[in-house]
Design a protein around this motif. Structure first.
Motif, PDB file in Angstrom:
ATOM      1  N   ASP A 148       0.811  -1.077   0.007  1.00 21.25           N
ATOM      2  CA  ASP A 148       0.043  -0.020   0.138  1.00 21.25           C
ATOM      3  C   ASP A 148       0.881   1.322   0.020  1.00 21.25           C
ATOM      4  N   ASP A 149       2.064   1.093   0.711  1.00 13.87           N
ATOM      5  CA  ASP A 149       3.023   2.388   0.782  1.00 13.87           C
ATOM      6  C   ASP A 149       3.586   2.195  -0.511  1.00 13.87           C
ATOM      7  N   GLU A 150       4.028   1.271  -1.380  1.00 12.17           N
ATOM      8  CA  GLU A 150       4.724   1.400  -2.562  1.00 12.17           C
ATOM      9  C   GLU A 150       3.672   1.904  -3.761  1.00 12.17           C
ATOM     10  N   GLY A 151       2.416   1.462  -3.339  1.00 12.67           N
ATOM     11  CA  GLY A 151       1.511   1.351  -4.820  1.00 12.67           C
ATOM     12  C   GLY A 151       0.887   2.710  -5.013  1.00 12.67           C
ATOM     13  N   TRP A 152       1.213   3.678  -3.502  1.00 13.97           N
ATOM     14  CA  TRP A 152       0.756   4.948  -3.710  1.00 13.97           C
ATOM     15  C   TRP A 152       1.800   5.980  -3.468  1.00 13.97           C
ATOM     16  N   ASN A 153       2.784   5.812  -4.210  1.00 16.08           N
ATOM     17  CA  ASN A 153       4.039   6.646  -4.196  1.00 16.08           C
ATOM     18  C   ASN A 153       4.657   6.997  -2.762  1.00 16.08           C
ATOM     19  N   GLN A 154       4.860   6.125  -1.960  1.00 13.87           N
ATOM     20  CA  GLN A 154       5.318   6.057  -0.813  1.00 13.87           C
ATOM     21  C   GLN A 154       4.412   6.913   0.291  1.00 13.87           C
ATOM     22  N   TRP A 155       3.280   6.791   0.234  1.00 12.08           N
ATOM     23  CA  TRP A 155       2.236   7.480   0.994  1.00 12.08           C
ATOM     24  C   TRP A 155       2.350   7.460   2.573  1.00 12.08           C
ATOM     25  N   VAL A 156       2.648   6.349   2.887  1.00 13.15           N
ATOM     26  CA  VAL A 156       2.804   5.885   4.523  1.00 13.15           C
ATOM     27  C   VAL A 156       4.119   6.907   5.032  1.00 13.15           C
TER      28      VAL A 156
END
Length: 377
Positions: free
Chosen positions: A24-32
């Motif tokens: 989820d972090d990698e899939g959304w441009n390091q969002w977390v």
């Protein structure tokens, strides 16, 4: 109350444990990871006098010996708070569920009330999670609160943390989007209050909270009607010039500019603009009389020994003529031109004037910091 809830804050190894699925972090441009950056940069200045331990992020503490379950439980137990970041891959993670189980084991119902922050990156994902039996078994409350960090128009996409969702630059240099900042501040302030209370109970050194991030320079940029599409472009130009100024001035400790969109109707609702280090009004289709009325309104909201520096950004049309006036009511007019990609950039002849404006902002910020307070006198 559980032992973990009663533990002195000074004994916590982490002030936040981030529970999330790496995809989820990698899939959304390091969002977390970017969320962590913003908390890392801005929370310490809200808690001056309190020594903060680090945030625990997946991968920060790789296991080299021992048992994974035991290390994971220790890390959750030794954290002051738990942040859940919920998107599609979170739903399939057994480890994320295990982390929540450990949190309940050590913090009980009080932990769910006061130290659990559920960050919904997707509406479908949070709805699915909270409807599952596994969630209901662990979560003691049917109405557990969670914070929406997804886009209203595209509810399965998280709100961009940075304007244009540009996550390639160094985090502390980026322009934070309004959609993220407003929700983020609510969480940050709540966490700061709880840490401050815990530190007070354990007689840890506590200083009064500052009224604004001491390391943050806030420049408000008008964002009304069609002009709201321009404030982020202006913000990037301001940030670029600010970084150049800071580098040339060798400013230490570093001060980070935060361009923030501010609608005129919000100015009307505020008694003062005490947190402004600078103000930018936009001159687009306004008449001179309308612009002058807005200037008068803003000047009435600024207080202090030295008023915050202010400028007018004139939005040039392609092939258009520059304004006849270089100043309006002593506010300098700087010209911004279309960049061909839907944004704006500072006109070549006004680049130096923008740096002079930011130099005044820097000097005022330094004076406020030297005075030991962000409150106007």
């Amino acid at each position: 109350m559980t032992e973990a809830m009663e533990r002195p804050f000074s004994e916590c190894r982490f002030y936040a444990f981030f529970s999330y699925s790496v995809p989820d972090d990698e899939g959304w441009n390091q969002w977390v990871s970017c969320f962590k950056d913003e908390l890392f940069y801005s929370l310490p200045s809200r808690l001056r006098g309190i020594k903060l331990p680090p945030i625990h992020l997946c991968g920060d503490d790789p296991l080299v010996s021992g048992v994974l379950n035991e290390r994971l439980e220790d890390n959750v137990r030794d954290s002051f708070s738990l942040f859940l970041f919920v998107h599609d891959n979170y739903l399939d993670s057994k480890w994320c569920l295990k982390e929540l189980e450990y949190f309940r084991k050590h913090f009980g119902e009080d932990g769910f009330r006061y130290r659990l922050y559920v960050i919904a990156m997707s509406k479908d994902a949070i709805d699915t999670l909270t409807s599952r039996d596994a969630w209901k078994t662990i979560c003691p409350f049917e109405g557990q609160l969670w914070m929406p960090f997804y886009q209203l128009a595209k509810p399965n996409r998280p709100v961009p943390i940075y304007s244009g969702d540009d996550n390639s630059a160094e985090g502390k240099r980026r322009v934070v989007s309004n959609a993220f900042w407003e929700a983020f501040v609510e969480i940050r302030e709540g966490l700061a209050d709880k840490i401050r209370q815990a530190a007070t109970r354990s007689k840890q050194l506590v200083a009064p909270a500052p009224t604004e991030d001491s390391a943050t320079v806030r420049i408000y940029i008008e964002s009304n009607e069609r002009q709201e599409t321009y404030w982020e472009s202006l913000g990037k130009q301001v940030t670029k010039s600010w970084d150049q100024l800071i580098a040339s001035e060798h400013v230490e400790p570093s001060l980070y500019v935060r361009p923030t969109g501010l609608p005129m109707n919000e100015i009307n609702s505020r008694p003062y603009l005490d947190d402004a280090d600078g103000v930018v009004l936009l001159w687009d289709k306004k008449t001179s009389e309308s612009l002058l009325a807005q200037i008068t309104m803003v000047e009435g909201k600024l207080r202090g020994r030295t008023a915050a520096p202010c400028i007018i950004a004139y939005l040039m049309e392609p092939g258009g003529k520059p304004p006849e006036a270089n100043r309006v009511s002593n506010w300098q007019v700087l010209k911004f031109e279309p960049d061909g990609q839907g944004g704006l950039h500072i006109a070549d002849q006004d680049g130096t004037a923008l740096v002079i404006f930011l130099t005044k902002v820097l000097e005022r910020k330094r004076q406020r910091l030297l005075a030991g307070t962000e409150e106007p006198k």
